[in-house]
Design a protein around this motif. Structure first.
Motif, PDB file in Angstrom:
ATOM      1  N   GLU A  43       0.820  -1.216   0.000  1.00  0.00           N
ATOM      2  CA  GLU A  43       0.000   0.000   0.000  1.00  0.00           C
ATOM      3  C   GLU A  43       0.859   1.273   0.000  1.00  0.00           C
ATOM      4  OE1 GLU A  43       0.049  -1.784   4.197  1.00  0.00           O
ATOM      5  OE2 GLU A  43      -0.298  -2.475   2.145  1.00  0.00           O
ATOM      6  N   ALA A  44       2.140   1.148   0.358  1.00  0.00           N
ATOM      7  CA  ALA A  44       3.035   2.312   0.350  1.00  0.00           C
ATOM      8  C   ALA A  44       3.307   2.803  -1.070  1.00  0.00           C
ATOM      9  CB  ALA A  44       4.355   1.962   1.030  1.00  0.00           C
ATOM     10  N   GLU A  88       7.712  -1.092 -11.253  1.00  0.00           N
ATOM     11  CA  GLU A  88       8.243  -2.432 -10.960  1.00  0.00           C
ATOM     12  C   GLU A  88       9.401  -2.379  -9.962  1.00  0.00           C
ATOM     13  OE1 GLU A  88      10.513  -0.817 -14.499  1.00  0.00           O
ATOM     14  OE2 GLU A  88       8.411  -0.877 -13.818  1.00  0.00           O
ATOM     15  N   LYS A  89       9.970  -1.210  -9.741  1.00  0.00           N
ATOM     16  CA  LYS A  89      11.081  -1.044  -8.799  1.00  0.00           C
ATOM     17  C   LYS A  89      10.622  -0.564  -7.419  1.00  0.00           C
ATOM     18  CE  LYS A  89      14.541  -1.795 -11.752  1.00  0.00           C
ATOM     19  NZ  LYS A  89      15.591  -2.825 -11.559  1.00  0.00           N
ATOM     20  N   TRP A  90       9.355  -0.207  -7.301  1.00  0.00           N
ATOM     21  CA  TRP A  90       8.880   0.414  -6.067  1.00  0.00           C
ATOM     22  C   TRP A  90       8.986  -0.513  -4.855  1.00  0.00           C
ATOM     23  CZ3 TRP A  90       3.801   3.248  -7.969  1.00  0.00           C
ATOM     24  CH2 TRP A  90       4.175   4.284  -8.835  1.00  0.00           C
ATOM     25  N   SER A  91       8.732  -1.790  -5.058  1.00  0.00           N
ATOM     26  CA  SER A  91       8.772  -2.726  -3.928  1.00  0.00           C
ATOM     27  C   SER A  91      10.170  -2.791  -3.311  1.00  0.00           C
ATOM     28  CB  SER A  91       8.331  -4.123  -4.365  1.00  0.00           C
ATOM     29  OG  SER A  91       9.181  -4.618  -5.383  1.00  0.00           O
ATOM     30  N   GLU A  92      11.205  -2.627  -4.152  1.00  0.00           N
ATOM     31  CA  GLU A  92      12.572  -2.628  -3.635  1.00  0.00           C
ATOM     32  C   GLU A  92      12.813  -1.421  -2.729  1.00  0.00           C
ATOM     33  OE1 GLU A  92      17.180  -2.981  -5.339  1.00  0.00           O
ATOM     34  OE2 GLU A  92      15.451  -3.230  -6.694  1.00  0.00           O
ATOM     35  N   LEU A  93      12.268  -0.279  -3.133  1.00  0.00           N
ATOM     36  CA  LEU A  93      12.377   0.916  -2.299  1.00  0.00           C
ATOM     37  C   LEU A  93      11.668   0.714  -0.958  1.00  0.00           C
ATOM     38  CD1 LEU A  93      11.781   4.192  -4.376  1.00  0.00           C
ATOM     39  CD2 LEU A  93      13.844   3.482  -3.152  1.00  0.00           C
ATOM     40  N   ILE A  94      10.473   0.130  -1.008  1.00  0.00           N
ATOM     41  CA  ILE A  94       9.697  -0.097   0.215  1.00  0.00           C
ATOM     42  C   ILE A  94      10.479  -0.990   1.169  1.00  0.00           C
ATOM     43  CG2 ILE A  94       7.589  -1.127   1.156  1.00  0.00           C
ATOM     44  CD1 ILE A  94       6.197  -0.284  -1.472  1.00  0.00           C
ATOM     45  N   ASP A  95      11.119  -2.033   0.626  1.00  0.00           N
ATOM     46  CA  ASP A  95      11.914  -2.942   1.473  1.00  0.00           C
ATOM     47  C   ASP A  95      13.115  -2.218   2.084  1.00  0.00           C
ATOM     48  OD1 ASP A  95      10.192  -5.001   0.924  1.00  0.00           O
ATOM     49  OD2 ASP A  95      11.425  -5.881  -0.661  1.00  0.00           O
ATOM     50  N   GLY A 125       9.142   0.448   4.705  1.00  0.00           N
ATOM     51  CA  GLY A 125       7.745   0.863   4.632  1.00  0.00           C
ATOM     52  C   GLY A 125       7.384   2.018   5.532  1.00  0.00           C
ATOM     53  N   ASN A 126       8.392   2.758   6.049  1.00  0.00           N
ATOM     54  CA  ASN A 126       8.106   3.916   6.901  1.00  0.00           C
ATOM     55  C   ASN A 126       7.548   5.041   6.014  1.00  0.00           C
ATOM     56  OD1 ASN A 126       8.617   6.561   8.243  1.00  0.00           O
ATOM     57  ND2 ASN A 126       9.554   5.289   9.830  1.00  0.00           N
ATOM     58  N   PRO A 127       6.288   5.455   6.212  1.00  0.00           N
ATOM     59  CA  PRO A 127       5.678   6.437   5.301  1.00  0.00           C
ATOM     60  C   PRO A 127       6.455   7.738   5.193  1.00  0.00           C
ATOM     61  CG  PRO A 127       4.005   5.445   6.718  1.00  0.00           C
ATOM     62  CD  PRO A 127       5.327   4.984   7.238  1.00  0.00           C
ATOM     63  N   LEU A 128       6.938   8.265   6.322  1.00  0.00           N
ATOM     64  CA  LEU A 128       7.682   9.519   6.272  1.00  0.00           C
ATOM     65  C   LEU A 128       9.001   9.338   5.541  1.00  0.00           C
ATOM     66  CD1 LEU A 128       8.014  12.478   7.053  1.00  0.00           C
ATOM     67  CD2 LEU A 128       8.954  11.724   9.256  1.00  0.00           C
TER      68      LEU A 128
END
Length: 459
Positions: free
Chosen positions: A313-314, A327-334, A338-341
């Motif tokens: 959801e981030a 397609e690269k966003w999940s790597e950033l989230i990891d 997943g800290n929103p700020l």
């Protein structure tokens, strides 16, 4: 005309314009202004920041100016009221009906539900005699940000509240979403309570001052001799949110140790948990108060929720920022857990420096922190010397560490090391993972990078 008459007059005028009464802070501003106090004095008496008091005051003066058709401000309020009093344009008739110029308002046409309704429930649902309005004072709450899906956490806390949990602690690093979650929670469970109040401890108010402030709102009246807070928690179903709990803890000591003079907060939390009442206190903090561990339990009225980062959801954050390459966003989230700020800060950095290209950002071997460093400094600067040693050891250990094997350079006994690791965990800086049936400890990649960078800058 005494101050109560001034407040009644102003309240009538405001209600005639907005159909809402003066809230507690607005009344404090008018009372202080009438008594020739300046904003810093009013802010100190209310345990609010001067900036927040000025912001609320500006809106209040504008409202009064629009209602009366003349400019009203802090400097001329007292003079203007006195001018009204001695002019033919001001009168109080039967039932305290106030007439100022062409403005007339009769308090007999309405009842004062709450003197602190800055954020009173204003839904469009039909009102019912069996469901009175909820009296709310969220004037200390931050502006709500975009809320990301936290269905599981919301359900957990709602179940705790419906199960008559008396004290709930929501823990997590700065920016993880404690405030957003709690604001969303209030919107969903507000009708379970008679009164809801949010107070920040950012200015570290003494417990006695905080309790007096809470009682004045919960009692809905100004009393010369105030009874105990617990009396109102029994006579009404109240929800109290205390934010920024970490500000009453000492820096340079293990997590949850109070500053000198603030130890009575621990007894207060214990009383709220162990006394019989139907209200609920929610604490938002970077650190867990040391009493909580002994008070909480599966079948006990004290619970804690460790708030973790967002999952898929981030991606909504990156969508809002206009980043490319989903397609690269999940790597950033990891990477940023997943800290929103943190993700908002990093997304802005990617947009500013790399034109929104996530792959270009990820091509660097170094994990960029940017503005995250100042946030992490606030939390890591509170550590004891022993905690700094241990977190530095964990930062330089690529794999989760087995603390039964203590490096010689730590110079800590096993009991000392356990206390330090427990304290780091209570600060949300260390995580536990299971390997081969044993507990190992690690830290997040972002924190690891911050600690390593800090060590390099010292050498």
């Amino acid at each position: 005309m005494d101050v109560q008459e001034v407040l009644q007059c102003a309240d009538n005028l405001v209600f005639a314009k907005t159909e809402k009464h003066l809230d507690h802070l607005q009344e404090a501003i008018l009372r202080g202004t009438w008594q020739r106090q300046k904003y810093p004095e009013i802010a100190k008496a209310c345990h609010r920041s001067e900036a927040h008091v000025k912001k609320v005051a500006a809106k209040l003066w504008k409202l009064l100016s629009e209602t009366l058709g003349e400019d009203i401000n802090q400097s001329n309020f007292g003079y203007t009221v006195e001018r009204w009093l001695f002019s033919n344009s001001f009168s109080i008739t039967g039932n305290n009906c106030v007439q100022i110029g062409k403005v007339s308002c009769d308090p007999s046409h309405y009842s004062k539900v709450s003197e602190s309704t800055l954020y009173e429930d204003s839904s469009n649902e039909p009102t019912s005699n069996t469901k009175p309005k909820v009296c709310q004072d969220l004037s200390d709450a931050p502006e709500p940000n975009l809320f990301y899906n936290r269905t599981s956490e919301l359900t957990t806390i709602q179940n705790w509240i419906l199960g008559r949990t008396r004290l709930i602690t929501i823990l997590g690093l700065s920016g993880i979403g404690k405030t957003a979650l709690t604001l969303q929670l209030i919107s969903q469970i507000k009708h379970e309570f008679d009164r809801i109040i949010w107070r920040s401890l950012r200015n570290s108010p003494p417990l006695a001052s905080l309790q007096t402030d809470l009682i004045k709102f919960l009692s809905q009246q100004q009393e010369t001799e105030l009874p105990y807070l617990i009396d109102y928690l029994r006579s009404h179903r109240c929800l109290i949110i205390l934010d920024d709990i970490q500000t009453i803890f000492s820096s340079g000591q293990l997590a949850g140790n109070y500053q000198p003079g603030y130890e009575n907060y621990g007894a207060f939390f214990k009383q709220i948990t162990e006394s019989s009442h139907n209200s609920c206190l929610i604490l938002l903090s970077w650190e867990k108060p040391r009493e909580i561990a002994a008070l909480e339990g599966e079948n006990r009225p004290c619970k804690s929720l460790q708030l973790n980062g967002l999952g898929p959801e981030a991606q909504e954050i990156f969508r809002e920022k206009g980043l490319a390459e989903p397609e690269k966003w999940s790597e950033l989230i990891d990477l940023y857990r997943g800290n929103p700020l943190w993700l908002n800060i990093v997304a802005t950095l990617i947009q500013d420096l790399f034109g929104g290209s996530v792959s270009e950002f990820l091509s660097y071997d170094t994990l960029f922190l940017g503005d995250l460093e100042s946030l992490l400094h606030q939390q890591c600067d509170r550590l004891t010397a022993s905690e700094q040693q241990v977190i530095s050891w964990l930062a330089n250990t690529p794999e989760p560490a087995d603390i039964s094997k203590i490096p010689e350079n730590l110079q800590l006994s096993p009991p000392e090391l356990l206390k330090v690791v427990q304290s780091l965990g209570r600060r949300s800086l260390v995580e536990t993972v299971k390997q081969n049936g044993r507990s190992h400890f690690t830290i997040q990649t972002v924190i690891r990078e911050y600690i390593i960078n800090k060590t390099r800058s010292k050498n």
